[in-house]
Every structure is written in structure tokens, then in C-alpha cells.
Design an enzyme around this catalytic site. Structure first.
Site, PDB file in Angstrom:
ATOM      1  CG  ASP A  93      -0.251   0.210   2.462  1.00 24.65           C
ATOM      2  OD1 ASP A  93       0.897   0.504   2.675  1.00 24.65           O
ATOM      3  OD2 ASP A  93      -1.138   0.301   3.577  1.00 24.65           O
ATOM      4  CG  HIS A 116       8.428 -28.472  10.888  1.00 27.00           C
ATOM      5  ND1 HIS A 116       8.001 -28.102  12.245  1.00 27.00           N
ATOM      6  CD2 HIS A 116       9.596 -29.089  10.794  1.00 27.00           C
ATOM      7  CE1 HIS A 116       9.096 -28.056  12.960  1.00 27.00           C
ATOM      8  NE2 HIS A 116      10.272 -28.755  12.147  1.00 27.00           N
ATOM      9  CB  THR A 139       2.654  -2.002  11.137  1.00 25.28           C
ATOM     10  OG1 THR A 139       1.174  -2.528  10.714  1.00 25.28           O
ATOM     11  CG2 THR A 139       2.481  -0.656  11.814  1.00 25.28           C
ATOM     12  CB  CYS A 142       1.170  -2.226   4.757  1.00 26.18           C
ATOM     13  SG  CYS A 142       1.016  -2.863   6.371  1.00 26.18           S
ATOM     14  CG  HIS A 199      10.220 -24.839  12.193  1.00 27.28           C
ATOM     15  ND1 HIS A 199      10.224 -24.696  13.470  1.00 27.28           N
ATOM     16  CD2 HIS A 199      11.048 -25.709  11.692  1.00 27.28           C
ATOM     17  CE1 HIS A 199      11.530 -25.294  13.917  1.00 27.28           C
ATOM     18  NE2 HIS A 199      12.135 -25.987  12.742  1.00 27.28           N
TER      19      HIS A 199
END
Length: 146
Positions: free
Chosen positions: A8, A133, A67, A65, A98
Site C-alpha cells: 500500500d 512440521h 507495519t 505496508c 517450520h
């Protein structure tokens, strides 16, 4: 490998750094924007990238973005997506080893371009360990199918 890339308005600078990295690594990619500094809505970019990865049109996706939080939440709403919000190199490695993450989210206001590049490179080069996993990933997929 084929990568879908988007940001963004809050991630346009790091997205450019990641584009350069993908070109240096000779990884095929498509950039889905955004191409402006004006405020846009992150789901408009995260969801299409996540859908393309989930459908198998792209092997992986990278979202940026301010954060990374909004992008990761949005991407993880798409069935089959395991988007990891990562801000350090160790987590980038472990989420591939993992968790077999297929989408990477980062925050431009949280990390700088150099670290973002290191994170993305580690994430792109690390393969899934499978084994025990895989059972855990299977449980997530089973729940998604309900």
C-alpha cells in the site's frame, strides 16, 4: 519460483528495494502496486496477491505496508495462505523451515530497506523442512476446510 509483490502507500519504498532484490536473484515476479503515495486500502492489494498464491498462479507473495499488520491479517483471510509478519532474519528463516509460509508481510515504518532486503532474501532462499512440521500444517489446512 514466481512471486507476487504488492504494497500500500506505506510500503512503496521497501517494495522498490524488494523488486531490485528479485531481479538480482533472477526470480520471476509481478508487481501489483500500489504506485502512489496517496492513502489506499491495504486489503485491495493483500487479498488479490493472496488469492493468486492460493490458486497456484504464484509460488509465494510478498506484501508491505506501514507495519505489515494489515497486510498479514488480510492475506491470512484467504484459504490456503500462511502469511507471516516478519521483522527479523531469524523469523524469516523459521517461518519457512517450520511453517511453510507462502506469503511474507513486512512493515516499512518498522524496519529499513536494508533489513527488509535481508529478510526477503532469507525467506526466498529457505526451503520447508517438512517432517513433523507437515503434520502441523496439515492440521491448519484441516481446520480451514471446516
Amino acid at each position: 519460483m514466481k512471486v507476487a509483490l504488492a504494497s500500500d502507500h506505506g510500503g512503496i519504498h521497501i517494495r522498490e528495494e524488494i523488486r531490485q532484490l528479485l531481479e538480482e536473484l533472477r526470480i520471476e515476479y509481478e508487481d501489483f502496486g500500489c504506485d502512489c503515495a496517496d492513502s489506499v486500502d491495504y486489503p485491495d492489494y493483500a487479498v488479490p496477491v493472496a488469492e493468486k498464491v492460493a490458486k497456484g498462479e504464484f509460488d509465494r507473495g510478498i506484501l508491505i505496508c506501514g507495519t505489515g499488520i494489515g497486510m498479514s491479517i488480510s492475506a491470512n483471510k484467504v484459504k490456503g495462505i500462511r502469511c507471516a509478519l516478519v521483522h527479523d532474519v531469524f523469523s524469516a528463516r523459521m517461518t519457512r523451515l517450520h511453517n511453510d509460509s507462502n506469503v511474507l508481510a513486512m512493515g516499512e515504518r518498522v524496519i529499513g530497506a536494508g533489513l527488509a532486503r535481508e529478510i526477503a532474501e532469507m525467506w526466498l532462499k529457505t526451503e520447508f523442512e517438512s517432517g513433523r512440521h507437515q503434520t502441523r500444517i496439515g492440521k491448519i489446512a484441516e481446520y480451514e476446510g471446516k
